[in-house]
Structure formats: C-alpha cells, structure tokens
Design a protein around this motif. Sequence first.
Motif, mmCIF file in Angstrom:
data_model
loop_
_atom_site.group_PDB
_atom_site.id
_atom_site.type_symbol
_atom_site.label_atom_id
_atom_site.label_comp_id
_atom_site.label_asym_id
_atom_site.label_seq_id
_atom_site.Cartn_x
_atom_site.Cartn_y
_atom_site.Cartn_z
ATOM 1 N N LEU A 103 17.831 18.468 35.380
ATOM 2 C CA LEU A 103 17.869 18.531 36.838
ATOM 3 C C LEU A 103 18.480 17.271 37.448
ATOM 4 C CD1 LEU A 103 15.311 20.659 36.167
ATOM 5 C CD2 LEU A 103 15.599 20.835 38.650
ATOM 6 N N GLU A 118 12.784 34.088 42.995
ATOM 7 C CA GLU A 118 13.204 34.433 41.629
ATOM 8 C C GLU A 118 12.189 35.358 40.961
ATOM 9 O OE1 GLU A 118 16.166 33.834 40.426
ATOM 10 O OE2 GLU A 118 16.698 32.707 42.239
ATOM 11 N N LEU A 164 13.134 38.924 39.415
ATOM 12 C CA LEU A 164 12.795 39.269 38.034
ATOM 13 C C LEU A 164 12.012 40.583 37.987
ATOM 14 C CD1 LEU A 164 12.764 38.536 35.014
ATOM 15 C CD2 LEU A 164 10.651 37.266 35.429
ATOM 16 N N LYS A 192 28.224 24.416 26.345
ATOM 17 C CA LYS A 192 27.889 24.852 27.704
ATOM 18 C C LYS A 192 29.116 25.515 28.316
ATOM 19 C CE LYS A 192 24.041 22.313 27.531
ATOM 20 N NZ LYS A 192 22.724 22.959 27.374
ATOM 21 N N LYS A 239 11.823 39.757 29.805
ATOM 22 C CA LYS A 239 11.194 39.712 31.124
ATOM 23 C C LYS A 239 9.910 38.888 31.070
ATOM 24 C CE LYS A 239 10.425 42.856 34.986
ATOM 25 N NZ LYS A 239 10.651 44.238 35.424
ATOM 26 N N LEU A 245 10.821 35.159 30.758
ATOM 27 C CA LEU A 245 11.312 34.594 32.024
ATOM 28 C C LEU A 245 10.149 34.460 33.012
ATOM 29 C CD1 LEU A 245 14.694 36.538 32.389
ATOM 30 C CD2 LEU A 245 14.441 34.055 32.053
ATOM 31 N N GLN A 246 9.266 35.458 33.017
ATOM 32 C CA GLN A 246 8.090 35.402 33.893
ATOM 33 C C GLN A 246 7.261 34.152 33.588
ATOM 34 O OE1 GLN A 246 7.335 37.989 36.257
ATOM 35 N NE2 GLN A 246 6.066 36.316 37.031
ATOM 36 N N LEU A 276 8.708 31.100 35.021
ATOM 37 C CA LEU A 276 8.526 31.015 36.472
ATOM 38 C C LEU A 276 7.071 30.720 36.834
ATOM 39 C CD1 LEU A 276 10.837 33.934 37.623
ATOM 40 C CD2 LEU A 276 11.112 31.504 38.176
ATOM 41 N N ASP A 277 6.153 31.195 36.005
ATOM 42 C CA ASP A 277 4.731 31.014 36.316
ATOM 43 C C ASP A 277 4.250 29.593 36.044
ATOM 44 O OD1 ASP A 277 4.448 33.601 37.145
ATOM 45 O OD2 ASP A 277 3.631 34.355 35.245
ATOM 46 N N HIS A 290 9.624 25.265 34.572
ATOM 47 C CA HIS A 290 10.675 25.569 35.549
ATOM 48 C C HIS A 290 12.034 25.015 35.150
ATOM 49 C CE1 HIS A 290 7.755 26.372 39.185
ATOM 50 N NE2 HIS A 290 7.798 27.362 38.326
ATOM 51 N N TRP A 291 12.040 23.872 34.514
ATOM 52 C CA TRP A 291 13.327 23.262 34.154
ATOM 53 C C TRP A 291 14.109 24.114 33.154
ATOM 54 C CZ3 TRP A 291 14.584 21.581 29.160
ATOM 55 C CH2 TRP A 291 13.528 21.547 28.242
ATOM 56 N N LYS A 292 13.408 25.018 32.482
ATOM 57 C CA LYS A 292 14.122 25.884 31.530
ATOM 58 C C LYS A 292 14.701 27.120 32.211
ATOM 59 C CE LYS A 292 11.561 24.718 27.344
ATOM 60 N NZ LYS A 292 10.944 25.262 26.126
ATOM 61 N N PHE A 293 14.343 27.318 33.464
ATOM 62 C CA PHE A 293 14.793 28.514 34.176
ATOM 63 C C PHE A 293 16.004 28.204 35.041
ATOM 64 C CE2 PHE A 293 15.002 31.405 37.729
ATOM 65 C CZ PHE A 293 14.810 32.640 37.133
ATOM 66 N N PRO A 351 18.454 30.448 37.938
ATOM 67 C CA PRO A 351 18.630 31.758 38.588
ATOM 68 C C PRO A 351 19.709 32.610 37.915
ATOM 69 C CG PRO A 351 18.355 30.065 40.240
ATOM 70 C CD PRO A 351 18.449 29.342 38.911
ATOM 71 N N ILE A 409 18.777 35.498 35.484
ATOM 72 C CA ILE A 409 18.506 36.881 35.931
ATOM 73 C C ILE A 409 19.820 37.635 36.140
ATOM 74 C CG2 ILE A 409 17.442 38.320 37.738
ATOM 75 C CD1 ILE A 409 15.243 36.245 37.981
ATOM 76 N N ASP A 410 20.830 36.932 36.651
ATOM 77 C CA ASP A 410 22.145 37.569 36.775
ATOM 78 C C ASP A 410 22.626 38.070 35.413
ATOM 79 O OD1 ASP A 410 22.010 36.663 39.406
ATOM 80 O OD2 ASP A 410 23.165 34.851 38.967
ATOM 81 N N ARG A 414 20.722 38.708 32.845
ATOM 82 C CA ARG A 414 19.803 39.768 32.399
ATOM 83 C C ARG A 414 20.234 41.142 32.916
ATOM 84 N NH1 ARG A 414 14.830 41.348 30.911
ATOM 85 N NH2 ARG A 414 13.729 42.823 32.248
ATOM 86 N N LEU A 415 20.729 41.154 34.147
ATOM 87 C CA LEU A 415 21.147 42.422 34.742
ATOM 88 C C LEU A 415 22.356 43.008 34.015
ATOM 89 C CD1 LEU A 415 20.647 41.379 38.473
ATOM 90 C CD2 LEU A 415 19.243 43.011 37.171
#
Lengths: 286, 286
Positions: free
Chosen positions: A67, A279, A283, B107, B191, B194-195, B198-199, B204-207, B209, B212-213, B215-216
């Motif tokens: 970050l 998010e 999800l 990367k 899922k 990822l949940q 987020l929880d 959080h630093w591993k997540f 946004p 999810i893009d 994932r879709l």
Amino acid sequence: MGHAAESLWDVEPGESLRVGPGFVLADVDTGSTPGYPGDKKSAVADLAAGAEVFDGLQEMFFANSQLGDKRKILLVLQAMDTAGKGGILRHVIGAVDPQGVQITAFKKPTPDELAHDFLWRIRPHVPDAGKIGVFDRSHYEDVLIGRVRELAPAAEIERRYDAINAFERELADDDTTIIKVMLHLGADEQKARLQERLDRPEKHWKFNPGDIDERLLMPQYREAYQLVFDRTSTPDAPWYVIPADKKWYARLAVQSLLIDALRGMNLSWPVADFDVEHEKKRLAES
Amino acid sequence: MGHAAESLWDVEPGESLRVGPGFVLADVDTGSTPGYPGDKKSAVADLAAGAEVFDGLQEMFFANSQLGDKRKILLVLQAMDTAGKGGILRHVIGAVDPQGVQITAFKKPTPDELAHDFLWRIRPHVPDAGKIGVFDRSHYEDVLIGRVRELAPAAEIERRYDAINAFERELADDDTTIIKVMLHLGADEQKARLQERLDRPEKHWKFNPGDIDERLLMPQYREAYQLVFDRTSTPDAPWYVIPADKKWYARLAVQSLLIDALRGMNLSWPVADFDVEHEKKRLAES
C-alpha cells in the motif's frame, strides 16, 4: 521492543555489538556471547521463538509496501570463510516468507564488472520496498580482499571508503534500514571447521583450496576490517561485529538485529484503500 | 522415487495431474485430492516429512552446481487470485535453503517491458545452475489475461504459443527441468477466500478490487487456460493441473513434483576436484 520486559538479552546485540568510536576488533573475544545469559540449548529454543516473531513482523512490513510504504531493509553479511554466513541465511532469513527476501551472493567480479566502478554491480541488487535484501559478501570486498591482495592502487582503495559512505547515505535517504554484520570467527575455530569440511566427503563441495590461502592472510584481513569499521560505521549504516565461534549465538544475534529493525518501524496492518463494504456487496453478487 | 515402496501416494501427482492429450479442464474437480489417500491431518505431517526430503535433495543439487553441474529447475506457478500461490512459496519452497531459490513475481508489465517482446522481461529471470527458479505468474499471463482482456491482437496471441514452446525448448536444452503448475480453484472456494480477505482487516492488504473484476471473467479464463494446456503442454515442459480447493493437497502435490524432479536427477555428493590429503596437510600447517 529491545526494551520489552521479556527480552532474552541482558544487553541487546543492537547495543552491545554495535561498532562505535574507539572500537578495536582485536579486543573482541570470538568465543564470547555478549549480552546473552543462556546457553546453546536455550538459544535453539529462543531462535525458534524469535523466528515466529520475525516472521510476523516481516509479513506486516511486506503488507505495508503493497500500500505504498517505501521502506526496505538491507542486511550486509561479511566474514572470513566458514564463519557461518550460509547458516544465517538458512536458519535466520529462511524463517520468513521467501517472497519477502532478496538474497544476492557477490562472487569474484567478472571482467564485465571489473570494467566498471566497484559499486556498479551492487546497485541493481539493493532491496525493493517491503523487502529484506541480504548481501552475502558485498561492496566491502573491494576494500577487504581489494586491500589485502592489492587488487587496486592504494589511492583507489582510499577513495572507496568515501564512495561507500556516500552510497549508503543515499540508500538510507531512500528509506533503507542498513544493518552491516561481520561474523567474527576465531582462527582455531576456523581451522576446526575447515578440517570438518575436509574430513567429510559430503562437505567437500564447500571447500576450496583458496580458503587456506585466505586463512593464511587472516591477520591482514583483520587489519582491513579494522579500517572498514573505522571508516564506514556511521549512524545511518552501523557495523555490528558478532562473535561467531558459537553458531547459535551469531544466529540469535542477527535475528535480534532484524527484529529490532522491524520493531523500530512501528508497523501496523495497512488500512484498506478501497471501500470494504462496497467490495463485500460486489463479491456477494459475483 | 515415485516408485518407492513407502510412497504416500496411490498415484503420484507426476502421473495423475499431468496434462496429456485430450485433457479437459472442465472435467477436473477442484475439491478432489487425486492419488492421495490421506486427509488434512496426515497431509500436514506428510508435508513436514517431505520438506526434509526436499531440503536434503536441494542441498545436494546445489552442491553439484558448485562443481560444474549445469542443471536447474524452473517451477512456473499460474492461478486465479487466492488460489494459493503464496502459500506454495511460503510452505513448500520456504522449506529449502533460500540461497538455492530464485523467486520472480511477474506483475503488470511496465511501459518499458511493453515496448519489447513479451519474453523480453522473462529471460533475465530464468534460473542459474543449481537453482530452483520459481515464476509467480509468468510469460503465460500474455496468453491468459492477454487473451481474455484482448491486450494484444488475436494473431499475436496465436504467435505466442509457438514462441513459448520455442522458449521452453531452449530452456530444456539448457538443462532446465520445467514444471508448470496451474492451481485450479473452484468458484465457490474463491468466493469464500475473497470474503475472508474482506472480513479480516489484517488481510485487507491482500485484496484488490480488481480481484472481483477478474473473478467475473472466470469462465473466460478457464477457456484461455484450456487453450494454454492444448498448445503448450509438451514432453519437455508439461503442465500439471492441481485441484486447489484444499490448500494442503495442493502444497503436497507441488512438493511431490519437485522431489520427483530432484530424484530424477540421480544426484550424489560431488567428488572433490582437489587433493584432499594435500589440503589436510596444508591446513594442519596453517
């Protein structure tokens, strides 16, 4: 913290082993265990416990870099042959996630490297943000073997101390915590370790006849190290001289220096730069 | 050996997970544990036991390189987000001496990298002799995200499969054992993972946004992977598709592939290239 009540140490390596003004290498007892009240048995347990602490801190350090935190750590390892650099890499550095570590072993320079200034081959290997860089040998070879074997004119060797200080100041200004370690091995202990490498066929690959040539120059190397300490132990890039006859002590001491460096950063888990609730909703819908 | 009597496996991953002609990704059950008769509990113990075997073999492999053996290993890791690449690096690769490992995380390409052929940024990171190189993502991104997000014209994507095969043949000819692994994660398990990120604020630093893009687009990625397997699983550089819903299974399977690769080299301790008795005499006199 170095100041935590539960410290293993009577005096932390960060204090007791740091090279300050008036430091005299010849006064260091290579078989001593400064500041550590325990023995080999307790050291093994303490190293394992420390590995977990180190591992947790390293992850948080790395997390922050994701970050935007630019801080990085550079551990410089210097020593005579058999002093235990490899063991430090394996048993201390090996305890953390290999993704967070950048090890560079500097060997005898190639002709291409020799065609450039001595720092030219070093610069590409300084650690990235969030990484622990380790130099297994380093730019200090150019004022150690460089001096002892007269690989460069005296004036050039002189120039290099200043160049090193300028280089390390540049790294420090770039948010690098620099920890320079010399593993200080006694002549008798080195003899025993070389003997073991010769006695055991599965250790032969670690032996090189040149190791004995270097051993014969140990007094000259110690003089060269003393000069290095006199000229390049700075507040931004201090040297630590670690008695290394007892491997368990040296490992514990290096681990302590690294843990101290990480604790000194006052790390916490980075705060998300995205809208967590948003998010979660995305999800759920995915 | 894969054929040893004491094998953990009913069928070794090197056999059961290898992508051969007619392989269909959609037929793989991401929650399965092919060839392994145990459960999570036994897998943890088996991974620890395997780590010692792997560690010992890796040291012997590295030792040989010090006496001129040119062989090297390249492990390519590909997967959707959260599939467990990081855990493989930490828990499988992290078991061996970090001096013997070269990890490169590829990367998003920089503008400078994009100005060159897609293999340009890959080549400098192929492993040195005696090393286990690990690509955390790789040149395959250029036919995966490259295809799914149409980052290059269709004809260029087509060209890349052949370029990859040529590149990998070149590496194989240079004594590289290539192991290509796709960690195959189920949509539901992704899922849940990822949940969890987020929880838990410390995750959080591993997540990102963008996760999810991506994932879709999972169905499109699976098509792209199927094409990769069809076009680039070769005898010299085979793919292994590893069901990854159970982390313990995936780790054990990758460890098994690496151990097999090392065992297949028929390693022994290298023979000294110096006169041992002469060196003992020199040491005694030193």
